[in-house]
Motif scaffolding. Structure first.
Motif, PDB file in Angstrom:
ATOM      1  N   LEU A  89      -4.603  -2.019   1.684  1.00  0.00           N
ATOM      2  CA  LEU A  89      -5.158  -3.174   2.374  1.00  0.00           C
ATOM      3  C   LEU A  89      -4.502  -4.472   1.914  1.00  0.00           C
ATOM      4  O   LEU A  89      -4.238  -5.366   2.722  1.00  0.00           O
ATOM      5  CB  LEU A  89      -6.666  -3.236   2.155  1.00  0.00           C
ATOM      6  N   GLN A 130      -6.509   2.881  -1.528  1.00  0.00           N
ATOM      7  CA  GLN A 130      -6.924   2.168  -0.322  1.00  0.00           C
ATOM      8  C   GLN A 130      -6.863   0.653  -0.535  1.00  0.00           C
ATOM      9  O   GLN A 130      -6.471  -0.096   0.365  1.00  0.00           O
ATOM     10  CB  GLN A 130      -8.330   2.620   0.067  1.00  0.00           C
ATOM     11  N   PRO A 134      -9.969  -6.404   7.243  1.00  0.00           N
ATOM     12  CA  PRO A 134      -8.984  -5.351   7.480  1.00  0.00           C
ATOM     13  C   PRO A 134      -9.386  -4.504   8.683  1.00  0.00           C
ATOM     14  O   PRO A 134     -10.565  -4.360   8.995  1.00  0.00           O
ATOM     15  CB  PRO A 134      -9.030  -4.522   6.197  1.00  0.00           C
ATOM     16  N   ALA A 184     -10.472  -7.010   0.222  1.00  0.00           N
ATOM     17  CA  ALA A 184     -10.246  -5.563   0.269  1.00  0.00           C
ATOM     18  C   ALA A 184     -11.360  -4.824  -0.458  1.00  0.00           C
ATOM     19  O   ALA A 184     -11.878  -3.810   0.038  1.00  0.00           O
ATOM     20  CB  ALA A 184      -8.890  -5.228  -0.345  1.00  0.00           C
ATOM     21  N   THR A 214      -6.044   3.604   5.973  1.00  0.00           N
ATOM     22  CA  THR A 214      -6.367   3.254   4.596  1.00  0.00           C
ATOM     23  C   THR A 214      -7.663   3.895   4.122  1.00  0.00           C
ATOM     24  O   THR A 214      -7.924   3.953   2.927  1.00  0.00           O
ATOM     25  CB  THR A 214      -6.512   1.725   4.462  1.00  0.00           C
TER      26      THR A 214
END
Length: 325
Positions: A33, A29, A4, A43, A9
């Motif tokens: 992601l 978050q 990512p 993630a 985020t």
């Protein structure tokens, strides 16, 4: 999607009321992601690493930690260089000066700004031009100058994070920040007086930080430290004296007494201390010896291109000395 890449985020902007827990923030978050195309496993691995938790499970175990929106706002003000906003937040909540992040690094606000190192990517991308003023404001508000945190090791302080960070060096403020921290109560030899700040600065190749620490009273009480500081008189004194093994601050390495000339040469070469290099080369050192942190020989240290330290081409004059005619 392998990795990512987004700041939004990471920052806390949850559309829910207080109190917010770390678990809430991570869930928010993670969802963001995944919406960007990351797998759930990717993630979670990314977020654990980004927030300085060893594993996702460890992050979840700390899930009840409360996230203080005011602390997060102060951290954002620091990276933006917003002195007025930081001052207002400190007036509203004086406890912020000693508060800690709920994330794995457990950094204080002073550690966020002094080093821009060992925190989330969104908050370690620059040292603002007024960083010295921000540091002085936090110290005047009661920030603990030598507090430790868990960014890389439990011995990390604002000073060691500063002395190993490219951002304050790129901003041309590393030496001024060293001096501001010492003026605010940080010990130039570190909280346990093990010389960890100067070992950190020299290991990472930051000559201006080494010089600022020496000006501030840091000890240079062995051959290697004297060579790194460019103190030719002390180098000569230590060359004439019996030698003992030297511990590298908080690092898990001890330099053998019989190779102190070689280690002194490596750091002198990396930090462009020409007169010291000439003196040490007269001792017929073994140029194949490497230091234990990065495995650099004297030639490797002198050749290292270190733009943040003002040596984009390395130290060509030192390279010439080491390689001979």
């Amino acid at each position: 999607m392998s990795e990512p890449d987004t700041r939004a985020t990471i920052l806390v902007d949850l559309p829910i009321g207080d109190p917010i827990t770390l678990r809430d923030a991570l869930a928010y978050q993670e969802a963001a992601l995944v919406a960007l195309g990351a797998s759930r496993d990717v993630a979670r691995e990314y977020l654990a690493r980004e927030h300085y938790f060893r594993t996702w499970e460890r992050a979840q175990a700390c899930g009840d930690h409360v996230i203080d929106r005011r602390f997060e706002a102060a951290a954002d003000a620091l990276v933006a260089g917003d002195l007025a906003k930081l001052q207002r937040l400190l007036e509203e909540d004086p406890g912020l000066a000693r508060a800690r992040s709920p994330y794995g690094h457990r950094q204080t606000l002073l550690q966020h700004i002094a080093g821009s190192n060992g925190i989330e990517t969104a908050r370690q991308w620059q040292t603002p031009p007024n960083a010295v003023e921000l540091v002085k404001l936090l110290l005047a508000a009661g920030a603990e100058a030598d507090a430790t945190c868990d960014s890389y090791a439990p011995t990390n302080t604002a000073m060691t994070l500063l002395c190993s960070s490219s951002h304050p060096a790129d901003a041309g403020l590393q030496d001024q920040l060293v001096e501001a921290l010492v003026a605010g109560g940080a010990h130039p030899d570190g909280p346990t007086q093990d010389s960890d700040p100067i070992w950190t600065a020299m290991t990472w190749g930051y000559q201006r930080a080494v010089d600022a620490l020496v000006r501030s009273g840091a000890r240079i009480d062995n051959l290697v430290l004297a060579a790194a500081a460019g103190d030719l008189e002390r180098v000569r004194k230590f060359l004439a004296a019996p030698r003992e093994p030297v511990a590298m601050g908080a690092l898990p390495h001890v330099l053998a007494a019989e190779n102190l000339v070689e280690y002194a040469l490596i750091y002198a070469a990396g930090l462009d201390r020409r007169d010291v290099v000439v003196e040490l080369l007269a001792q017929s050192p073994n140029l194949r010896i490497a230091e234990p942190v990065f495995g650099a020989t004297a030639l490797g240290a002198a050749s290292h291109q270190h733009a943040s330290a003002g040596r984009p081409d390395g130290n060509p004059a030192i390279v010439a000395l080491l390689t001979g005619p």
